[in-house]
Design an enzyme around this catalytic site. Structure first.
Site, short mmCIF file in Angstrom:
data_model
loop_
_atom_site.label_atom_id
_atom_site.label_comp_id
_atom_site.label_asym_id
_atom_site.label_seq_id
_atom_site.Cartn_x
_atom_site.Cartn_y
_atom_site.Cartn_z
N ASP A 49 0.84 -1.20 0.00
CA ASP A 49 0.00 0.00 0.00
C ASP A 49 0.87 1.26 0.00
O ASP A 49 0.37 2.37 -0.10
CB ASP A 49 -1.01 -0.01 1.15
CG ASP A 49 -0.36 0.08 2.52
OD1 ASP A 49 0.88 -0.04 2.61
OD2 ASP A 49 -1.10 0.27 3.51
N LYS B 289 -0.62 -9.45 3.29
CA LYS B 289 0.13 -8.91 4.43
C LYS B 289 -0.77 -7.92 5.15
O LYS B 289 -1.58 -7.23 4.50
CB LYS B 289 1.39 -8.19 3.94
CG LYS B 289 2.16 -7.50 5.06
CD LYS B 289 3.51 -6.96 4.61
CE LYS B 289 3.45 -5.58 3.98
NZ LYS B 289 2.85 -4.53 4.84
N GLU C 294 9.74 -3.48 10.52
CA GLU C 294 10.14 -2.20 9.89
C GLU C 294 10.54 -1.17 10.95
O GLU C 294 9.85 -1.03 11.97
CB GLU C 294 8.95 -1.65 9.07
CG GLU C 294 9.23 -0.28 8.45
CD GLU C 294 8.22 0.14 7.40
OE1 GLU C 294 7.29 -0.63 7.09
OE2 GLU C 294 8.38 1.27 6.88
O1 KIV Z 1 3.59 -1.07 1.66
C1 KIV Z 1 4.77 -1.44 1.59
O2 KIV Z 1 5.47 -1.26 0.59
C2 KIV Z 1 5.32 -2.12 2.76
C3 KIV Z 1 6.80 -2.39 2.77
C4 KIV Z 1 7.57 -1.14 2.89
C5 KIV Z 1 7.17 -3.40 3.78
O3 KIV Z 1 4.62 -2.43 3.66
#
Ligand code: KIV
Length: 280
Positions: free
Chosen positions: A49, A117, A186
């Site tokens: 996202d 995710k 992160e």
């Molecule tokens: O949205 C994304 O790109 C992420 C990554 C930075 C892990 O969650």
């Protein structure tokens, strides 16, 4: 090049403590970036996202909806990458009810993702377990979670104090118990990334979490030099693709203005008969 780890069981097993080489993941938001990143040999493509900031021009990720995510997951999947495609569940697609969370996850799977995710710790354990019960693999995301930008008071490194680091470790335990096959961690000090990696039997994938995790993830536009502004500390820029594109466009503009483009090689020639007809 080593064989890709692109199935959930292969990724789940990829612990460096068991001798695995580090996992690799980059973001991709469309067919060309998915194709190019896949050619680079990455294990996983994350349709993050982060596209809200990176390609849609928003200040944060909170404007991204499940419909937008599904469109982009579809574009990435149509590149038919060898890498595992992971779709990011956007803010408000898994917060209101467990049922809605499972439906949101299913929308990304139907669009072409092989896993989803989601962000957050203890409060998300029940949602993770319901999505896993629907046979959808889930990657967790702890630490600096961009969907919590307001709650965190900005994009700040998390887990700097012992008590906060302990909470992150506890959250990682709950997410593993709930069925996550891997965890993104992160924006935490390196010792937190390393401790979480030691404590978990599923792989950790770090971004700004130091070298001690089981894998690394970066935003493609950051590593390729396509992002604007100063890169975060944890980014290494491997190319200046932005300069290449600007240079190519500037050369095209100059060629058009000075009459060098299009030339014979870029022109559909007419037959002599047609040319003579049109000249009259
Ligand atoms: O949205 C994304 O790109 C992420 C990554 C930075 C892990 O969650």
């Amino acid at each position: 090049m080593s064989e890709r780890r692109r199935t959930i069981p292969a990724i789940r097993e990829a612990k460096r403590s068991a001798g695995a080489i580090p996992l690799t993941m980059v973001t991709a938001y469309d067919e060309p970036t998915a194709r190019l990143a896949d050619l680079g040999g990455v294990d996983m493509l994350l349709v993050g996202d982060s596209m809200g900031n990176v390609v849609l021009g928003y200040e944060d990720t909170l404007q991204v909806t499940i419909e937008i995510m599904a469109d982009h997951v579809g574009a990435v999947a149509r590149a038919k990458p060898e890498a595992l495609v992971i779709g990011d569940l956007p803010w408000m697609s898994y917060h209101v009810s467990i049922e809605e969370a499972v439906r949101s996850a299913a929308a990304l799977i139907r669009a072409g993702a092989g896993a989803v995710k989601l962000e957050g710790g203890a409060r998300r354990a029940a949602v993770v377990s319901a999505i896993v019960d629907a046979e959808i693999p889930v990657m967790g995301h702890l630490g600096l979670t961009p969907q919590s930008v307001h709650a965190m008071g900005g994009y700040k490194v998390q887990g700097r104090r012992s008590a906060d680091a302990d909470l992150l470790l506890e959250a990682s335990e709950l997410l593993e118990a709930a069925g996550c096959f891997a965890l993104v961690v992160e924006g935490v000090p390196d010792a937190v990334g390393a401790a979480m990696t030691r404590a978990r039997s599923i792989p950790t994938i770090g971004i700004g979490a130091g070298p001690g995790t089981d894998g690394q993830v970066l935003v493609l536009h950051d590593l390729a030099g396509l992002s604007k502004g100063r890169s975060p500390k944890f980014v290494r820029r491997y190319a200046e693709a932005g300069e290449l594109i600007t240079g190519a466009v500037a050369a095209y503009v100059a060629d058009v203005r000075n009459g060098d483009f299009p030339g014979p090689a870029e022109t559909y020639g007419a037959s002599e008969e047609l040319a003579a007809h049109l000249d009259n």
